[in-house]
Design a protein around this motif. Sequence first.
Motif, PDB file in Angstrom:
ATOM      1  N   TRP A 107     -74.141 -81.885   3.949  1.00  0.00           N
ATOM      2  CA  TRP A 107     -74.640 -80.726   3.216  1.00  0.00           C
ATOM      3  C   TRP A 107     -74.827 -79.563   4.193  1.00  0.00           C
ATOM      4  O   TRP A 107     -75.603 -79.664   5.130  1.00  0.00           O
ATOM      5  N   GLY A 108     -74.086 -78.506   3.988  1.00  0.00           N
ATOM      6  CA  GLY A 108     -74.185 -77.360   4.873  1.00  0.00           C
ATOM      7  C   GLY A 108     -73.802 -77.733   6.295  1.00  0.00           C
ATOM      8  O   GLY A 108     -72.706 -78.240   6.558  1.00  0.00           O
ATOM      9  N   ASP A 109     -74.719 -77.479   7.225  1.00  0.00           N
ATOM     10  CA  ASP A 109     -74.474 -77.811   8.632  1.00  0.00           C
ATOM     11  C   ASP A 109     -74.943 -79.210   9.000  1.00  0.00           C
ATOM     12  O   ASP A 109     -74.810 -79.624  10.159  1.00  0.00           O
ATOM     13  N   PHE A 110     -75.531 -79.922   8.043  1.00  0.00           N
ATOM     14  CA  PHE A 110     -76.004 -81.277   8.327  1.00  0.00           C
ATOM     15  C   PHE A 110     -74.817 -82.231   8.287  1.00  0.00           C
ATOM     16  O   PHE A 110     -74.044 -82.248   7.334  1.00  0.00           O
ATOM     17  N   TYR A 111     -74.682 -83.038   9.337  1.00  0.00           N
ATOM     18  CA  TYR A 111     -73.548 -83.959   9.417  1.00  0.00           C
ATOM     19  C   TYR A 111     -73.999 -85.306   9.968  1.00  0.00           C
ATOM     20  O   TYR A 111     -75.044 -85.422  10.603  1.00  0.00           O
ATOM     21  N   ILE A 112     -73.173 -86.319   9.687  1.00  0.00           N
ATOM     22  CA  ILE A 112     -73.337 -87.644  10.278  1.00  0.00           C
ATOM     23  C   ILE A 112     -72.278 -87.799  11.356  1.00  0.00           C
ATOM     24  O   ILE A 112     -71.095 -87.534  11.090  1.00  0.00           O
TER      25      ILE A 112
END
Length: 319
Positions: A107-112
């Motif tokens: 989501w957006g700039d959130f990454y795994i």
Amino acid sequence: MTFADSQPQLQSSHDIAESWRKVVARRRMYTGLGLLVLFIGFVGSVRFADESNAGHFFDRLPHLFDFLSWLVPKDWSDVWRALFDIASPNDKGGQEFNFDRGRVYIWGDFYIPEYFELMIITFNVALVSTIIGFIFAVPLSFMAARNLTPSNPLRIAVKRFMEFLRAFPEIVIAGLFSAILSIGPIAAIIAISLHCIGALGKLFYEVIENVDMRSDEGMRSVGASWLERVRFAALPQVLPNFMSYALLRLEINVRASTIIGAVGGGGIGEELKLSISRGFGAKTLALVLLLFVTIFAVDQFSAWLRRRLVGENAFLLKH
């Protein structure tokens, strides 16, 4: 003839000691001869294998640690960058240091991080396979137990079936289903589940055959059915051991799913194989570190859950 004359003459302590020394010397001689035969067979088989090997193992032996030297990263900080998909200053556009391009944005700039996602896939394959294996192994193990199933044909059929399931390595079964279903986690789940049913089933029915049968006799005396005897007499006794073996199998399945991933089963195994084959030291060490931490976490969780199931007092020394 007196009573003393009718008794066999007792050997002196010296004769007994001499006889014992002869027996020990004979056994040592047989052991030495056996080890000598094994050593000769081992040397002969190694020489035959070396001559059959195109690379000649002994000729390449001095280069044994060359491979490890290829995996030593020039910048050890790249191991952490590869693990968390942080851009590396050593990135020149190739694949060795393109860590940030593997990010899986949620989501957006959130990454795994890529390797965490692959590890999640590998763990999910192992977890689903263990659950499937446990669900099918439990009823099969009760049908295979001698003390709960009086029907010999049924017990023999169930045991042979479980032996057949665990006779083939997971990687062989995965290769078969990969050809049918194409490569991916589904083939890995089927392969590991089938082998898990056979392996857990054997461990489970051996536990069942050692339970205290007094509770089963009490259930039978009041007219309980077979399912009721299993549910209320046998299962409470064996459930902690069942869970312990299932958790142990989960650890094994994590490693198995990694190996199967290297041949097209998805997950972290495929990426590990590519990193090793290309000599990407930072990526390889990051993957190995993540795999080790995962196995360690599963082991600690298994120990905690087992203590919760059987109680803390079971692990205390009793005087």
